[in-house]
Design a protein around this motif. Structure first.
Motif, short mmCIF file in Angstrom:
data_model
loop_
_atom_site.label_atom_id
_atom_site.label_comp_id
_atom_site.label_asym_id
_atom_site.label_seq_id
_atom_site.Cartn_x
_atom_site.Cartn_y
_atom_site.Cartn_z
N GLU A 275 6.08 -29.90 -42.35
CA GLU A 275 5.22 -31.09 -42.39
C GLU A 275 4.89 -31.43 -43.84
O GLU A 275 5.01 -32.56 -44.28
N GLN B 296 6.48 -30.56 -46.32
CA GLN B 296 7.68 -30.98 -47.02
C GLN B 296 8.01 -32.45 -46.76
O GLN B 296 8.30 -33.19 -47.69
N SER B 297 7.92 -32.86 -45.50
CA SER B 297 8.27 -34.26 -45.24
C SER B 297 7.25 -35.18 -45.88
O SER B 297 7.57 -36.27 -46.36
N LEU B 298 6.01 -34.73 -45.91
CA LEU B 298 4.95 -35.50 -46.57
C LEU B 298 5.28 -35.67 -48.05
O LEU B 298 5.28 -36.78 -48.59
#
Lengths: 497, 419, 317, 328
Positions: free
Chosen positions: D293, D295-297
């Motif tokens: 999460e 990371q995608s953020l």
């Protein structure tokens, strides 16, 4: 007379419901420079583009050098002897100059599917020298060139293939005097080699000077072909319009007076190379002409006065208030007609109604609500007073002719009660009949106390219409003349170059 | 253009209008409406599913995994051919709203019963079925105790058969115990949907930790050593945070989630290659994600289902322990729903039942093969012969206690004895 | 000749409606005697959320932009509202929060694009990542796998009347804004030719932000309807809305490039069509793969037919 | 154009700053946390595998997006190609190399078919690709049910476990794109169509063929991605309802970074460096043990931040040099 090199017989072209060409015959002989003239929509560009392989004819036959002629593409046509320089931009910015020159014709440099760039660039360099551009590195992206040079690249590209027929479509509009001279020289060279030129232009003076024969088209029909001895300006104009022009073409008075009140002003405006510390005032009831070469910055001036260009320094004011955006400009009742009608002045996707009412929405809205009735009234009034030829207000604006499109643009600004109109090339691509009507409209608006700024590349119309005429060069004003009977083009041209 | 607009307006008006007419009185016509009571007159028993066609809607939150496909094959191919029943499957449900939509759709189509394999909002499902008068049963899962308490008196809530959270906990515990007993001390825990707060995965992980705590008293997770505390800690960590694990004997690393993107596989690849790692304890599909990447000597435990692909994994040493669902495990709830529809509901003291049903454990390929064969849609372990014994007829009204002992005897051997 | 072409273009204009009608008839025939008022209510329930979001989103599509983060925007808005309710026990505050959060998200989305000169589709893709991460974090902050609003509380709101009211009022408002106010007319004009719009005093930035804000109202309303319908919010709540909206709007006859042929009705037509289609698929009891396959082919067919007008010699970009 | 010494230095700086800077930042953060960025050879493998898949996806995305064609179907092509490749291989007991070849061919065919639909239906690419995505996902489900599993046949899952294989994939893909785009007729026509669609079409360049070619190339790239992903675990999971579109999102950041580096170097080489940057971020997060999460953020924020920089460079430059903009 020798055998014709190109014979086009019974050529028709339909675009959906529109008939662009209606059974036209055209013959071109070796060693002649043939001019094609006609109003917009007359079919002159269409017939030449069919000969040059840009689009197929709906009907009809062609013979070139005695054989059946049905080019698959412009590249194909060029390869076999007909090369055309198009009216619009014909080069691609993102690729190199060399790639543009050999666009669609790359095979000659490839071995086993791989293209030899060095060989291509070398070949391109030689071609560039044909138009005096030997100092340009053909490996550079085309974007480094200005518009004129890009046009010259296109010309070089065509001429390098030594076409039997060299087709030039309205190309000179984009060129300065030096550029034009180059192209005239190339045409003469072509003639000298007993090859032919098909020259399309709206500039009658130019055509009468350069061409051996002139063919007049109107509404998709061939009207008449004239030899050099038969050239007569008035007659040709009449042939183009199809009737006698009655009344004044430009305005007839030489009054040149206007109110003292300044309604729109740019002070020390700067914007890159386009505007350099420029100051100019427009008065109430004045027709102010702005002329110059296409690249002199006058088009940017028009946008700047409408708040559409963020000045680096200086300011534009109307009635004492600074104009910072198109919106503030409109609040001060300024209207702007762009020179790029199809891309900037009109929403081609939408109807006549939408295009006219969009600027006047605030005017017709009652308590924020737009009623169909008010909207229709506004639009109908403009359609009828400008006599826009259309089926109904809901008709798509893209279906109209150039002149009628321009009327819609005028209607948009008149409909929202503009008091100040900035007109950038208002008669570009408009036929003579509509032109005349527009000149009269502009004059009438002046009489009503409106202020008009005309930016144009056509000196004749500027001289014919302006109370005051300023000439721009390199982003600054290089000269100013006032209305008088004795004023002529040669007196003004000096300021331009 | 005009025609277009007009038509749009008319259509939407018609729709809105008819909707207004229906008003809020929309409890619908729903199911067959046979009222079930605890006392049944044998002559009132209907024969839906046997001589009369019955439609049962199946709520599925998953239509593509091996488990989902084997369940569907059992219902549609086996039961569908043995009984006069049409199973109507929902689309793949992604959230509570879609569950409700699917139920409404089933009601509109005249389903008499609904079996739920989707657990986003069970209370919401029951509410809707109850108000529509349509029988509802939960397969392969159960409600929480609170939920069960709140809804057990709903007349149309038939009951739930599946692994209770306690069973889930025990499943995790057993798996860990199996490897600990082998002498393993270094584990990689795949916590799956524990990261999304999925209870059954959290309980399985907690069971694994508990087994380690038991084996070595120095072991704790975030300081916790007791079941409930461990569970709370996992909730709080959104899955397993290996840094919170401490033990003198055991070492643990963890992978959370089901992201299946480069980063996630990268994380798996990294952790499965941890030197000294002995076993992967997966709360879900361990063989697919870990098995093929596991270096020689690393064993894999998985909680999943008996499917062909996993047999290969077990034969090839990519799977060493399987706690698996067998597809016929969803048969008992079918039986219960049919009974309810036929007017002979099986009630536990007048309430909806909740019966625990666990997994079959296979630790070698032979066991696996046997279990897999018993899960097939052609020759399942719960066949018509057995099931018929628990579908009431005028001649034979099934009692709840009989049914309960039938469901509770879910191990492979127990079922063999039913025949 | 002339008449023929007019007829053809008329037919092309109503392809979406024809498709809707065919789907409706198919559905009715298949339902046969099981037809009931309940069925219509079901249709409404399933249509309304996508319809509301799509209707607001039409404004975005009209300007030629698109937003794939609408689904996660609905989720974030729903969670925020639920959290507020659980703190304050006020349904009114919950509703306000949802609308406010919907507006805020779309404001950020569009303001980023407008003031920092970013391509909108990239900001919405980035927004999709940010919002879905946010959904997970917000739900986790509640300490469980879900956030719930007490069922009994929202049940009082779960009435056909209220839903129809919201749908009719919102769509009515959108139609009004779209066709009878300067704002709507300018949005349409902007979609057709942004340069011309700018040179007609239309602020591209302001209008694109306003378009997103109207969509934001739709997002907020959809969040409210979602919670009313299913008060249990998980990480996957509303997750399919993002793509559903794109499919519905395009299926409903909206040109992907926006502009003059845009229409509000596309949202409702498309949403209803998609719901009918999925109902039909369930009745046919196709496997998931087959039903998605049928859906894709039907989608391409309808969209192709309704795109027959306005073709160019060059490939469309 | 002559290239002076300072200009070479400037170019090198422009080429290296972003990827080298990113790796450096993660090295430092890892060092602070007492972790080595590349601790085992497995980390190197993870890194190169990411570079490979991200590079391929970036090539596939950009070849059409640069020409204004938005393609949602990339993920579904990867998925379906790998399902076709593995199913045929398993059913006929073919050797591992056959699986690679079949998957690649399937990718090309699927890509070309998607392009053909786009050309025939004459719809905006975005819309066609929505339909194609649904179609391909459904075919995956129809062909394979829940997916394909061949993890039990180790010989089939070797490919993505070799660092040299990954490097080879990157080098071949880069060489292919570089040569095709810069030294073939197809590439010349592609460039012309990209920037001057009308002029190029009027000149007689076959746009339709070129477009289908682009889709086929994108398909080949995604076929390869599908193959790498499939051989990573030996399983392919079916996905429905647009579940596959996520695969393309990794490519945006590398694509824009590639565009930036492309000013100093060749565009496709820039994209590889963009993929290197992305892979470094990814590995960095794995090493630091941060959730995906986060990371995608962070990736989304980096993407937005980088775009803000790219699109406002001149404004920013003006801001720093102290030049004022706008009238009084």
């Amino acid at each position: 007379m020798s055998e014709p090199i190109l014979q086009m017989q019974n050529i028709s072209k339909h675009f959906g419901l529109t008939v662009a060409l209606d059974h036209v015959d055209l013959t071109v002989y070796p060693g002649e420079i043939r001019g094609l003239i006609g109003e917009n929509g007359s079919g002159k560009s269409t017939i030449s583009s069919i000969a040059a392989g840009m689009q197929p004819a709906t009907e009809g036959t062609m013979k070139f050098k005695g054989r059946d002629w049905a080019p698959k593409s412009m590249t194909d046509a060029l390869e076999h002897g007909i090369g055309m320089v198009v009216q619009e931009r014909g080069t691609i910015g993102g690729v190199s100059i060399a790639e543009n020159i050999f666009l669609g014709n790359i095979d000659q440099f490839s071995t086993a599917g791989f293209v030899n760039r060095r060989k291509m660039n070398q070949a391109a360099k030689e071609i560039l020298s044909l138009v005096g551009m030997e100092n340009i590195d053909p490996a550079l992206p085309t974007t480094v060139l200005d518009l004129q040079d890009r046009k010259l690249v296109e010309i070089a590209k065509v001429i390098a293939r030594k076409p039997d027929i060299f087709v030039v479509d309205e190309t000179t509009t984009a060129l300065s005097q030096t550029g034009r001279q180059k192209i005239y020289d190339l045409m003469k060279e072509q003639k000298k080699q007993n090859k032919s030129v098909l020259f399309i232009s709206h500039d009658l003076d130019e055509l009468m000077e350069v061409c051996d024969t002139l063919t007049v088209l109107r509404d998709g029909n061939l009207i008449k072909s004239l030899t050099k001895e038969e050239f007569d300006e008035e007659e040709i104009k009449q042939l183009m319009v199809g009737r006698e022009l009655k009344g004044d073409y430009y305005r007839s008075d030489y009054d040149g007076s206007y109110d003292k009140e300044v309604v729109l002003k740019i002070e020390n405006g700067n914007f890159g190379e386009e505007l350099k510390d420029l100051t100019l005032e427009l008065h109430k009831g004045e027709i102010l002409g702005v002329g110059g070469l296409s690249s002199c910055g006058m088009h940017t001036l028009g946008k700047a006065l409408f708040g559409a260009v963020p000045l680096q320094s200086g300011r534009v004011t109307a009635g004492g208030q600074t104009i910072t955006s198109e919106k503030t400009a409109m609040q001060h009742k300024i209207g702007y007609v762009s020179k790029d009608r199809d891309t900037e002045a009109l929403n081609m996707d939408a109807s006549i109604l939408d295009n006219i009412s969009i600027a006047g929405l605030d005017k017709i809205a009652k308590h924020g609500v737009i009623t169909k009735k008010n909207e229709r009234n506004l639009v109908k009034e403009q359609i009828s007073s400008l006599s826009v030829k259309c089926r109904e207000p809901k008709q798509a604006v893209s279906e109209l002719s150039g002149g009628n499109k321009q009327k819609v643009v005028f209607g948009k600004w008149i409909g929202c009660d503009s008091e100040i109109l900035i007109l950038d090339c208002p008669t570009r691509g408009v036929d003579i009949g509509v032109k005349q009507a527009m000149y009269q409209l502009i004059y009438r608006m002046k009489k009503e106390g409106k202020s008009i700024l005309i930016i144009s590349e056509e000196l004749a119309e500027l001289i014919g219409m302006s109370d005051r005429l300023v000439i721009m060069k390199d982003g600054a004003i290089s000269g100013e003349v006032t209305r008088s009977e004795s004023l002529n083009e040669s007196a003004v041209i000096g300021y331009m170059i | 253009m005009k025609l277009n607009k007009l038509a749009a307006v008319v259509l939407s008006a018609a729709m809105a209008g008819s909707l207004l007419l229906t008003g809020c009185g929309g409890s619908g016509n729903g199911g067959s409406g046979t009222e079930g009571g605890s006392k049944v007159d044998a002559s009132d028993i209907s024969d839906y599913g046997i001589n009369q066609n019955v439609k049962i809607g199946v709520l599925a939150s998953d239509l593509s995994t091996a488990e989902a496909l084997s369940f569907r094959a059992y219902y549609e191919e086996y039961l569908g051919s043995q009984y006069d029943v049409d199973f109507i499957y929902s689309e793949q449900l992604g959230n509570a709203e879609e569950e409700i939509s699917a139920i409404e759709q089933f009601i509109a189509q005249g389903c008499q019963g609904i079996i739920s394999l989707s657990s986003f909002d069970r209370p919401g499902q029951i509410d809707l079925c109850e108000s529509a008068g349509i029988y509802y049963g939960v397969a392969a899962g159960v409600l929480t105790d609170e939920e069960q308490k709140a809804y057990e008196d709903c007349e149309h809530y038939v009951g739930a058969v599946g692994p209770s959270l306690e069973t889930e906990y025990q499943t995790g515990y057993d798996m860990a115990k199996y490897f600990i007993d082998k002498g393993d001390t270094s584990f990689l825990i795949f916590a799956g949907a524990a990261a999304f707060g999925t209870e059954m995965h959290i309980y399985r992980v907690a069971g694994m930790f508990e087994a380690m705590c038991e084996a070595d008293a120095s072991t704790s997770y975030n300081g916790a050593t007791e079941k409930d505390d461990i569970i709370t800690a996992i909730y709080g960590d959104l899955g397993v945070n290996a840094d919170h694990f401490s033990s003198d004997t055991f070492t643990v690393s963890a992978v959370n989630g089901y992201n299946m993107d480069d980063a996630w596989f990268g994380e798996i690849a990294e952790k499965i290659n941890t030197p000294g790692l002995q076993a992967v304890l997966a709360v879900g599909n361990g063989s697919d994600f870990f098995g093929s990447m596991a270096p020689e000597g690393v064993e894999v435990g998985s909680v999943d289902t008996y499917a062909e692909g996993y047999l290969n994994a077990m034969e090839n040493g990519q799977l060493d322990y399987m706690a698996g669902k067998f597809s016929p495990s969803i048969a008992p709830i079918f039986v219960a729903v049919i009974n309810a529809i036929n007017g002979v509901p099986l009630r536990s003291d007048g309430s909806a039942f909740m019966i625990d049903q666990g997994y079959w454990i296979a630790t070698n390929a032979d066991e696996f093969k046997t279990f897999l064969d018993s899960s097939s849609a052609t020759n399942p372990v719960y066949d018509k012969e057995i099931l018929d014994q628990y579908i009431s007829t005028p001649e034979n009204v099934v009692s709840y206690s009989d049914f309960e002992s039938f469901v509770s005897a879910y191990t492979f051997d127990d079922i063999q004895n039913l025949k | 000749m002339k008449k023929k072409i007019n007829l053809k273009s008329k037919v092309v204009e109503i392809v979406s409606l024809v498709a809707l009608a065919i789907l409706a008839v198919t559905y009715l025939v298949m339902m046969g005697d099981r037809l009931s008022p309940y069925m219509l209510q079901t249709l409404l329930n399933q249509t309304i959320i996508t319809a509301v979001v799509s209707t607001g989103a039409v404004f975005i599509y009209t300007t030629g932009a698109f937003d794939i983060s609408l689904g996660s925007a609905v989720a974030v808005s729903a969670i925020s509202g639920a959290m507020v309710y659980n703190k304050t026990e006020s349904l009114f505050l919950m509703f306000l929060t949802m609308i406010a959060v919907g507006l805020l998200i779309e404001l950020i989305d569009s303001a980023l694009a407008a003031f920092l000169n970013l391509p909108v589709f990239v900001t919405t893709i980035a927004m999709l990542s940010v919002l879905s991460a946010l959904v997970k974090i917000m739900i986790a902050s509640g300490g469980g796998a879900k956030i719930e609003v007490p069922r009994a509380v929202v049940k009082t709101l779960d009435s056909v009347g209220l839903k129809v009211l919201i749908l009719v009022v919102f769509i009515g408002l959108c139609i009004f804004i779209y066709n009878y106010t300067a704002l709507g007319r300018r949005e349409k004009f902007l979609g057709g030719n942004p340069i011309c719009a700018k040179l007609t005093g239309i602020s591209v930035k302001k209008l694109s932000i306003l378009a997103f804000l109207i969509a934001g109202v739709g997002v907020g309303l959809a969040a409210f309807l979602t919670v009313v319908r299913a008060p249990t919010i998980t990480t996957s709540t509303a997750s399919s809305i993002g793509m559903d909206v794109i499919i519905a709007i395009v299926f409903g006859g909206m040109p992907a490039s926006g502009g003059a042929r845009s229409k509000i009705s596309a949202a409702l037509v498309g949403s209803v069509s998609m719901v009918l289609l999925s109902q039909i698929m369930v009745i046919l009891n196709f496997s998931a793969g087959i039903s998605q396959c049928v859906k894709s082919i039907l989608f391409l067919a309808v969209v192709t037919l309704s795109g027959l007008k306005g073709r160019k010699a060059m490939l469309t970009r | 154009m002559k290239t002076g010494k300072s200009s070479i230095a400037k170019r090198l700086l422009g080429i290296c700053t972003i990827p080298a800077g990113t790796i450096l930042i993660f090295y430092i953060i890892c060092a602070f946390r007492g972790i080595a960025f590349f601790e085992t050879s497995n980390h190197v493998l993870i890194f190169f595998r990411s570079v490979a898949t991200v590079t391929l996806t970036t090539f596939a995305l950009s070849i059409n997006l640069d020409s204004g064609r938005f393609d949602f179907s990339l993920g579904s092509i990867a998925l379906l190609a790998s399902v076709v490749g593995s199913t045929i291989t398993l059913n006929y007991g073919l050797p591992p190399a056959a699986m690679l070849v079949i998957t690649l061919i399937a990718g090309i065919v699927l890509g070309a078919f998607s392009g053909l639909l786009y050309v025939l239906l004459k719809l905006p690419a975005l819309i066609t690709s929505l339909g194609v995505t649904l179609l391909y996902e459904s075919l995956v489900s129809i062909i394979s049910g829940s997916g394909v599993s061949f993890g039990t046949q180790p010989e089939l899952t070797q490919f993505s476990k070799g660092i040299p294989n990954m490097i080879l994939v990157i080098v071949i893909a880069l060489a292919f794109m570089y040569i095709v785009m810069n030294y073939t007729k197809f590439g010349f026509h592609y460039a012309a169509l990209k920037d001057g669609q009308k002029v190029a079409v009027d000149t007689g360049i076959k746009e339709v063929g070129n477009a289908i070619g682009c889709y086929a190339i994108a398909g080949a790239m995604m076929g390869m991605v599908g193959y790498i992903n499939a051989t990573l675990t030996g399983t392919i999971q079916a996905s429905l309802d647009f579940g596959s579109i996520g695969a393309m999102f990794v490519a945006f950041l590398p694509m824009f970074i590639g565009g930036f580096i492309g000013r100093f170097s060749e565009n496709h080489f820039g994209m590889v460096l963009g993929a290197v940057t992305y892979a470094a971020i990814q590995l960095g997060f794995v090493r630091l043990g941060l959730s995906s999460e986060v990371q995608s953020l962070v990736s989304a924020l980096v993407l937005v931040g980088f775009l803000i920089y790219l699109n406002n460079e001149h404004t920013l430059a003006a801001l720093f040099t102290g030049k004022k903009k706008g009238g009084a």
